[in-house]
Each structure stands twice: as C-alpha cells, then as structure tokens.
Design an enzyme around this catalytic site. Structure first.
Site, short mmCIF file in Angstrom:
data_model
loop_
_atom_site.label_atom_id
_atom_site.label_comp_id
_atom_site.label_asym_id
_atom_site.label_seq_id
_atom_site.Cartn_x
_atom_site.Cartn_y
_atom_site.Cartn_z
CG HIS A 1 -1.94 -0.94 1.22
ND1 HIS A 1 -2.75 -1.38 2.53
CD2 HIS A 1 -2.46 -1.92 0.28
CE1 HIS A 1 -3.56 -2.33 2.05
NE2 HIS A 1 -3.19 -2.84 0.88
N PRO A 2 1.86 1.55 -1.03
CG PRO A 2 3.10 1.34 -2.85
CD PRO A 2 2.13 0.42 -1.93
#
Length: 557
Positions: free
Chosen positions: A493-494
């Site tokens: 989930h960057p």
C-alpha cells in the site's frame, strides 16, 4: 481506438495520461467520454491477457512476475533488521488492480476529513468524497433481490463500472475466529465502508462471478471502442517535456516515449499531462524530468525545472505482521492443497462453479480494532487466512494452520523514493523506513498481544491453537518490536510520495486539485497524492481520487 495510430512525428492530443493502472483507466474513460477530447493513454506493461490475472488465486503467479510486475525491491531496512522486501507494482493494463488482493475497503471518514484539513479543500472531506465512491460502484447488495438494509443506498452505488461482490466461500475456522474476536470485544459489522470500519466480517471483493474485476475490464474495455482514445501499451516513458517562455512558469507540453518498432516519440499535450504511474512511478518520472529536490537532481546532473523538495518524500505503507497458529480438528487450505487429489478437487470446483479456494482473495476475514485503549478509533487491521506458509511464494505448511496478519493503519514512519541515475529503466531506491518511530514499534507490539487475546477466546480455543509464529515465548515490548522487524512484510500500500497540500506547505507536491506546484499543464492523480495513508486497503480510495480529479479536469476545460 487504435494502439498504433499517430506514432510518427509529434502527435498531439488534448490529454496524455501516463499509466493505465487503477487511476489511469478511470481517467481515460471519463476524459474520452467527451468525443471532442483527444486522449492518449500510455502504459509500460502489456495487455492484461495473462490468464492468471483473471483467476483470483492467480495473484500468486502475477506478483514478482516480470510479465505483470515491476519487481521492485526495497533498500535494506533498519526497522526490518536489515531485510529487503519485494515491492510489487502492477505492470500491465489495470496496474495494481490486476495483481492485488481485490479487497474493497475505503478507509475511515476521519482519513478524508484530515485531508480536507491539511489541504484547506473541503472537497476532500468524507461527506464530499462519498459521492465519488458511489459514482462508479456496482454493489451486489443493491442488485435486484439483494439483501441491502434501508441505509445501503446512502453509502453505496449501483450500475457503475466497479463491481463489488461477496466472497464465494466460507471457512468454519475463520467463522470461529470471528466469533472469538467478538468475545474479545470487537463488534460484528456487515459493512466496513460507512466511515467507521471497526468490526469483523468477511471482506467484500472486486470480482464478477468468481473472476477478478480489474480496472481495465471495468473502465477501459468500453472506452477502447472510442475513436478519440489512443492506447500505447508496452511503451516506456522516458520523461516529461517542459518549456519556459519569457521567464514565465514552466509548462508541461508533452511526454517522451519509447515504443517498440517506432523508437522515441514526443507526444504533445495541448491541455494537460496527467501522471498516474503510482506512488513509485510518478515521483520517479518527475525527478527524471527535473521536477523534484534540487540537491537530488544536481547529484544526477539533471537540470532543475522546478525545485520541489517533497517529490519522493513522505512514503507511507502498511506493514503486516503475520501470526501463524497451528490448529487441530480444523479444515484449512494447508491440508486441502497438499495432495494431488486435493488440488484436483479445488480446480474442479472452480471450473464448475467459480467458487472454492481458486476464487479466494488473498485474505478472507477482515477485522478492524484498536491496539490499545489509547485509541478512540480502529487503528489496526487484520487479514485472516485459512492457510500458512513461511513467506510469500513458498509452499504451504504441511500442518493445519491459519494466519492472522495485522497492520498499523496509521503509521508515523516515513520513507523515500529516489532515482539512482538518469536512466528511466533503472528502478528507483525505495526506502520505506518501517518501524522507525517509537509509536509504530509500540503499536506493533500491542497488536501482537491483541492477536493472542483473540486466539485465547472460547470460540477459537476449541482448536487448541499453538502460536507457531512469532512464538509465545516473546512477551516484552522490545522482543515483540524486534520480532515485527524479523517477520513483518509490506501489504503493498505505498502512498504519499507526491502529496497534496495548501499553498504554504513547502513539502506539498501538488495543490488540492492535484496540479503540480510550479509547473502548469501537469497533474498527479494516483495514491501518491494522499497526504496520509487511508485506514485500510488503498485501491478503491485511489479510484475515488481519480473520479474527483476527472471532474475537475473536465470542468476546467
């Protein structure tokens, strides 16, 4: 639409979108909806015609596969005791929506209200984001004969492109884990997406009839029929073209692209270039184009177009900590899939009914709760699975077990994305800096204790659970935080590397309408613009961002 038209000279379009991923596919659909708009969509990866993209369990074969994944790796991370992680990012039509977990989670109302506060733009508050979520939704509970409660239409849409369904399987061991969570004080919920996601239930998924529903299917297939939309896939973006006339603010005028069989092409944009290459790709392209921290650009002899120190900063991600429990008397995937007969049965069930383990999202049971009484809101999320393995890509264990992965929803650690050279084909240096703050280490330790408390409840204790990882012998904050570094891994989930902010915020890369500061004709529309990470999975919030941006772009022209 043609894949190959306008590929000689300097073809001109009204809008150029870089990246046919989650945001890019929606933007291409919305912007080309007006036949007067000439739209170019550029994707480095190929078409999404790999069969494993569409079979839900196929994420196992898409992640770290050069056909579908950029195959990034992180820098050795001190918070992970020097370990480096794979860092999957989709490289195909649909982008990460073609290789992700298919889990439909929006986050919490407080996430968006915070965005509105830090940007000074009320459009980002929860109440004003909700219509953008609903605009593209096709929620199964609103189907004819569905089981929607009276308030469901208030929170969900129907008839849009983005299909949301219930999972096509149940596991007794997971249902008992859910009951144990309730016994531990976590409420039941039927909907994680109404602004307060605290509770336990099965995830809803982006699938249609047992097949993955990626953004290429949802938004691009129909749009491909439009003559005003051009797609260049398998095309490497080399950089942005900018010009400055009479000392005025530089303007982005196009994109330099290398296409197989055509060489380098300069595609020109009469109105706007929109970067939707993701929280890793977009800052990389900006830095390569002279838009970023002046010191970093000077290090690589890149002329400065705009000195924006926030480009590539503020990287945030969810780090999951995997607890594995051996169980007795339970049906789990470990025992089902560890024989040829078991695998044959699983395959046959999917062929006949599009159900069973091959229709599984990577995680089935969802749980949002609090790591301690210090929090007034859910600050940790569980992805619970009826299986276990040593690490992603390795074989299942040969004993029955479940995995309860927990992540800190609101990490305070911040990382960076920085180019290594002027070569656009060289992967950037990705340094998440996990567990680099005392707050994050404390939440990691406390969350492991929450897992243990749930496992001890009567509903789950009937399986005589044995903590296989990390191990019940580890008890202190210091021991548990170090273990989190040993076994923690990204949940993919960057966000945050091109974050939005108000005019006085020197580290903001884009303004509240996602326009790049100091460069006209250029926006960023992807997860990178999030000032802070959402409290949950990030794919559908990225779609909401694209929906809102599309409205602004169309209204502005």
């Amino acid at each position: 639409m043609s894949d190959n038209n306008k590929t000689s000279g300097h073809p001109e379009f009204d809008y150029i979108i870089v990246g046919a991923g989650t945001a890019g596919c929606l933007l291409a659909n919305r912007l080309s909806g007006n036949p007067a708009n000439r739209v170019l969509l550029i994707e480095a990866g190929g078409r999404d015609n790999y069969h494993w993209i569409h079979i839900p369990v196929g994420y196992l074969y898409c992640i770290d596969n050069p056909r579908t994944d950029w195959r990034f790796r992180t820098e050795p991370d001190p918070g992970l005791n020097g370990r480096s992680l794979i860092y999957p990012r989709g490289k195909t039509l649909g982008g990460c929506s073609s290789i992700n977990g298919m889990l439909y989670i929006r986050g919490q109302a407080r996430d968006y209200d915070h965005w509105a506060s830090v940007t000074g733009e009320d459009a980002w508050c929860w109440e004003n984001c909700l219509p953008d979520f609903k605009r593209h939704e096709d929620h199964y509970r609103l189907d004819e004969g569905g089981d929607a409660d009276p308030d469901h239409e208030k929170y969900h849409g129907h008839g849009g492109e983005w299909r949301i369904e219930h999972q096509r399987l149940k596991w007794k061991v997971l249902e008992d884990f859910a009951t144990a969570a309730v016994e531990a004080g976590v409420p039941r919920t039927r909907d994680f997406n109404r602004g307060d996601n605290e509770g336990v239930d099965y995830f809803e998924v982006n699938q249609r009839s047992g097949w993955r529903w990626n953004t290429s299917k949802a938004f691009l297939r129909e749009a491909e029929k439009r003559p005003n939309l051009t797609l260049w896939h398998s095309s490497q973006v080399l950089g942005l073209e900018t010009e400055t006339i009479d000392g005025k603010q530089p303007r982005c005028t196009g994109v330099r692209v290398e296409r197989a069989g055509y060489g380098e092409i300069l595609a020109q944009a009469a109105r706007e270039v929109v970067l939707s290459a993701g929280a890793i790709g977009s800052p990389q392209i900006l830095q390569l184009s002279g838009i970023g921290p002046a010191a970093l650009l000077a290090e690589h002899d890149i002329p400065v177009v705009a000195d924006l120190p926030g480009v590539g900063e503020n990287l945030q991600d969810h780090l999951q900590i995997r607890s594995v429990y051996k169980v007795k008397g339970a049906k789990t995937l470990n025992t089902m899939a560890n024989s040829l007969i078991g695998k044959a049965r699983i395959g046959l069930e999917y062929v006949l009914s599009r159900s069973g383990p091959m229709s599984m999202a990577p995680s089935q049971l969802c749980l949002f709760t609090r790591s301690s009484e210090d929090y007034k809101h859910a600050n940790i999320e569980y992805h619970v699975q009826p299986l276990s393995l040593e690490a992603f890509g390795q074989p299942l264990h040969d004993f029955p077990a479940i995995t309860a992965s927990v992540c800190n929803l609101n990490p305070t650690s911040r990382g960076t994305v920085q180019i290594r050279s002027r070569d656009p084909r060289e992967a950037p240096a990705i340094a998440p800096n996990y567990l680099s703050t005392p707050e994050d280490r404390k939440v990691a330790a406390d969350s492991l204790r929450v897992t243990r408390r749930i496992a001890e409840q009567p509903a789950f204790s009937r399986y005589q659970p044995e903590e296989f990882k990390p191990g019940a012998q580890y008890q202190t904050d210091e021991e548990l935080a170090k273990l989190a570094g040993d076994i923690g891994t990204t949940i993919f989930h960057p966000v945050g590397t091109t974050r939005m902010g108000h005019a006085e915020d020197e580290m903001a890369v884009v303004d509240p309408h996602l326009r790049v500061r100091g460069v006209s004709g250029l926006r960023v529309v992807d997860a990178g613009v999030m000032p802070t990470i959402t409290s949950g999975n990030t794919n559908s919030p990225t779609l909401m961002i694209a929906e809102k941006a599309a409205g602004w772009i169309l209204a502005g022209h």
